[in-house]
Design a protein around this motif. Sequence first.
Motif, PDB file in Angstrom:
ATOM      1  N   GLU A 220      -7.110  19.112  -6.636  1.00  0.00           N
ATOM      2  CA  GLU A 220      -8.395  19.288  -5.959  1.00  0.00           C
ATOM      3  C   GLU A 220      -8.302  20.322  -4.846  1.00  0.00           C
ATOM      4  N   ASP A 221      -7.262  20.215  -4.034  1.00  0.00           N
ATOM      5  CA  ASP A 221      -7.097  21.135  -2.900  1.00  0.00           C
ATOM      6  C   ASP A 221      -6.957  22.565  -3.411  1.00  0.00           C
ATOM      7  N   ARG A 222      -6.265  22.685  -4.525  1.00  0.00           N
ATOM      8  CA  ARG A 222      -5.956  24.000  -5.047  1.00  0.00           C
ATOM      9  C   ARG A 222      -7.146  24.686  -5.704  1.00  0.00           C
ATOM     10  N   LEU A 223      -7.965  23.906  -6.389  1.00  0.00           N
ATOM     11  CA  LEU A 223      -9.009  24.511  -7.221  1.00  0.00           C
ATOM     12  C   LEU A 223     -10.425  24.350  -6.674  1.00  0.00           C
ATOM     13  N   GLY A 224     -10.564  23.524  -5.639  1.00  0.00           N
ATOM     14  CA  GLY A 224     -11.878  23.393  -5.005  1.00  0.00           C
ATOM     15  C   GLY A 224     -12.971  22.853  -5.915  1.00  0.00           C
ATOM     16  N   LEU A 225     -12.585  21.990  -6.869  1.00  0.00           N
ATOM     17  CA  LEU A 225     -13.582  21.354  -7.733  1.00  0.00           C
ATOM     18  C   LEU A 225     -13.385  19.842  -7.655  1.00  0.00           C
ATOM     19  N   PRO A 226     -14.457  19.067  -7.868  1.00  0.00           N
ATOM     20  CA  PRO A 226     -14.253  17.610  -7.919  1.00  0.00           C
ATOM     21  C   PRO A 226     -13.487  17.223  -9.188  1.00  0.00           C
ATOM     22  N   PHE A 227     -12.538  16.317  -9.060  1.00  0.00           N
ATOM     23  CA  PHE A 227     -11.729  15.863 -10.196  1.00  0.00           C
ATOM     24  C   PHE A 227     -11.942  14.382 -10.464  1.00  0.00           C
ATOM     25  N   PHE A 228     -11.928  14.023 -11.748  1.00  0.00           N
ATOM     26  CA  PHE A 228     -12.044  12.623 -12.139  1.00  0.00           C
ATOM     27  C   PHE A 228     -11.037  12.329 -13.237  1.00  0.00           C
ATOM     28  N   TYR A 229     -10.445  11.137 -13.160  1.00  0.00           N
ATOM     29  CA  TYR A 229      -9.366  10.787 -14.093  1.00  0.00           C
ATOM     30  C   TYR A 229      -9.621   9.480 -14.787  1.00  0.00           C
ATOM     31  N   ASP A 230      -9.042   9.351 -15.951  1.00  0.00           N
ATOM     32  CA  ASP A 230      -8.912   8.024 -16.565  1.00  0.00           C
ATOM     33  C   ASP A 230      -7.853   8.121 -17.653  1.00  0.00           C
ATOM     34  N   ASN A 231      -7.513   6.970 -18.169  1.00  0.00           N
ATOM     35  CA  ASN A 231      -6.584   6.890 -19.282  1.00  0.00           C
ATOM     36  C   ASN A 231      -7.184   7.610 -20.495  1.00  0.00           C
ATOM     37  N   SER A 232      -6.352   8.372 -21.218  1.00  0.00           N
ATOM     38  CA  SER A 232      -6.895   9.225 -22.275  1.00  0.00           C
ATOM     39  C   SER A 232      -7.575   8.434 -23.403  1.00  0.00           C
ATOM     40  N   THR A 233      -7.049   7.254 -23.724  1.00  0.00           N
ATOM     41  CA  THR A 233      -7.668   6.492 -24.817  1.00  0.00           C
ATOM     42  C   THR A 233      -8.982   5.864 -24.375  1.00  0.00           C
ATOM     43  N   ARG A 234      -9.008   5.392 -23.124  1.00  0.00           N
ATOM     44  CA  ARG A 234     -10.269   4.826 -22.618  1.00  0.00           C
ATOM     45  C   ARG A 234     -11.341   5.924 -22.620  1.00  0.00           C
ATOM     46  N   LEU A 235     -10.921   7.148 -22.314  1.00  0.00           N
ATOM     47  CA  LEU A 235     -11.875   8.263 -22.340  1.00  0.00           C
ATOM     48  C   LEU A 235     -12.355   8.550 -23.766  1.00  0.00           C
ATOM     49  N   MET A 236     -11.471   8.375 -24.750  1.00  0.00           N
ATOM     50  CA  MET A 236     -11.904   8.553 -26.148  1.00  0.00           C
ATOM     51  C   MET A 236     -13.052   7.588 -26.448  1.00  0.00           C
ATOM     52  N   ALA A 237     -12.913   6.349 -25.938  1.00  0.00           N
ATOM     53  CA  ALA A 237     -13.967   5.349 -26.162  1.00  0.00           C
ATOM     54  C   ALA A 237     -15.242   5.722 -25.398  1.00  0.00           C
ATOM     55  N   LEU A 238     -15.078   6.226 -24.179  1.00  0.00           N
ATOM     56  CA  LEU A 238     -16.248   6.633 -23.383  1.00  0.00           C
ATOM     57  C   LEU A 238     -16.999   7.769 -24.089  1.00  0.00           C
ATOM     58  N   GLY A 239     -16.243   8.733 -24.626  1.00  0.00           N
ATOM     59  CA  GLY A 239     -16.847   9.853 -25.354  1.00  0.00           C
ATOM     60  C   GLY A 239     -17.621   9.367 -26.569  1.00  0.00           C
ATOM     61  N   GLU A 240     -17.032   8.389 -27.262  1.00  0.00           N
ATOM     62  CA  GLU A 240     -17.680   7.815 -28.446  1.00  0.00           C
ATOM     63  C   GLU A 240     -18.974   7.097 -28.027  1.00  0.00           C
ATOM     64  N   LEU A 241     -18.897   6.382 -26.901  1.00  0.00           N
ATOM     65  CA  LEU A 241     -20.056   5.624 -26.395  1.00  0.00           C
ATOM     66  C   LEU A 241     -21.190   6.556 -25.967  1.00  0.00           C
ATOM     67  N   LYS A 242     -20.841   7.621 -25.252  1.00  0.00           N
ATOM     68  CA  LYS A 242     -21.873   8.479 -24.657  1.00  0.00           C
ATOM     69  C   LYS A 242     -22.337   9.587 -25.596  1.00  0.00           C
ATOM     70  N   LEU A 243     -21.418  10.118 -26.412  1.00  0.00           N
ATOM     71  CA  LEU A 243     -21.767  11.316 -27.184  1.00  0.00           C
ATOM     72  C   LEU A 243     -21.412  11.220 -28.664  1.00  0.00           C
ATOM     73  N   GLY A 244     -20.878  10.086 -29.087  1.00  0.00           N
ATOM     74  CA  GLY A 244     -20.385   9.958 -30.460  1.00  0.00           C
ATOM     75  C   GLY A 244     -21.479   9.942 -31.516  1.00  0.00           C
ATOM     76  N   ALA A 245     -21.052   9.861 -32.773  1.00  0.00           N
ATOM     77  CA  ALA A 245     -21.986   9.910 -33.900  1.00  0.00           C
ATOM     78  C   ALA A 245     -22.927   8.708 -33.892  1.00  0.00           C
ATOM     79  N   LYS A 246     -22.438   7.567 -33.404  1.00  0.00           N
ATOM     80  CA  LYS A 246     -23.283   6.360 -33.374  1.00  0.00           C
ATOM     81  C   LYS A 246     -23.366   5.867 -31.941  1.00  0.00           C
ATOM     82  N   GLN A 247     -24.254   6.464 -31.186  1.00  0.00           N
ATOM     83  CA  GLN A 247     -24.302   6.155 -29.760  1.00  0.00           C
ATOM     84  C   GLN A 247     -24.932   4.816 -29.432  1.00  0.00           C
ATOM     85  N   ASN A 248     -25.563   4.194 -30.439  1.00  0.00           N
ATOM     86  CA  ASN A 248     -26.213   2.928 -30.120  1.00  0.00           C
ATOM     87  C   ASN A 248     -25.302   1.717 -30.282  1.00  0.00           C
TER      88      ASN A 248
END
Length: 409
Positions: free
Chosen positions: A182-210
Amino acid sequence: MKNEFSKMDAGLLHLANKKVLLKLINQKGQISRSELSKATKLTPPTITRIVDELVYKDNLAEYIGTGSSNGGRPSMIVKFKNEGNYIIGIDLGATYIRGGLVDLNAKFVYEIQVPTEIEKGFSSIIEKVANVIQKLKSRQELNSKVWGVGIGVAGLVDSKTGMIESSPDFGWSKIDLRKELEDRLGLPFFYDNSTRLMALGELKLGAKQNLKNFAVINLGYGIASGLVIEGNLVKGHVGFAGEFGHISVDTESSVKCKCGMYGCLEALASGHRIAALGKHALTNHNSQILNELCNGNPNLITAELVAKAAQMGDKSCLKIYNEVIEYLCKGIGIIANLLNPEIVYLGGGISLNEQFLFDLVQAKKSKYLLYTNTDMPIVPSTFGEQATIIGAVSLVLEKIMNLELLVEE
Ligand SMILES: [Zn+2]
């Protein structure tokens, strides 16, 4: 005192209304101010004030002219502004660092992949991640904005603090990546576990969002899962839910997992294990086809190569996959019988382009599923090797839509 409270209430109300309007504009793509007023029951002056703010101050929407009049005065049409607004998503994996510059519709503008070269150590990896982000950032056009960076990392990541509590793949513990970058690049950063993010991506933007109940299983050099229950991504008491790789699938096993326990699914069915079993078959001269594929060099044996040999009819390699998928199905049975998901997605390096693996799963799964779950589809994840990047992007997109990243007045 009373005045102070009413002022605060008005501010909160304004923010709540603004979120609702932004979400509506995003969902519809474009919508007139009068339709917004009808949908929300907010007065036309309130709509105008808030939408003007989204257009002229926050740059998250734009006016694109007026619609048909329907008798009255024609109403201004407002459009969600994905162009010129970007998010950077990073998949920090043990083999590759992948990054994408995407717009607010999650459309890729530019993508980079570099080898992680984990053996070069922490500062080299941080340097590479920073370079990837800089390169992606340099692809944005003039007057556009990068809102933030989402990063998915394998391991136990505290999503609140951004602290990597432990990542066995990297040999890290208590690493504050956010502070490093963050200090180096001056942008807000957010983290999570990569697999949990796979699920979040599926939930928010996946083929079956409902879908409200599903699991994403990440089959890579480790094994993990991301679980969505009743529409919510499960985090657990301190944020470490979903450690699917460390459920026991063989209590008699003498195979020790890197977590210290025996018989964990990850120890018995990960890409690492498949490659190790392949090497073992090679040294025991049991595997002619694999021997040819790796030119007799055990160091070149990967899970993918073992899969290839198995599909070419190599009996030892087919036996390896049969054993490993049996364990995997046992694990999937535990998730399915416990949570009754609508779908289980399989993603990660080991599952990519491997119809063969899905066929084996299909053949073995019913043995471990209650009759209520036998029809549950087990399918490839929507985004393939971009799944973690998309998830990291959804993490930042969520913050934007919740108006958490707006510049303070
Ligand atoms: Zn374990």
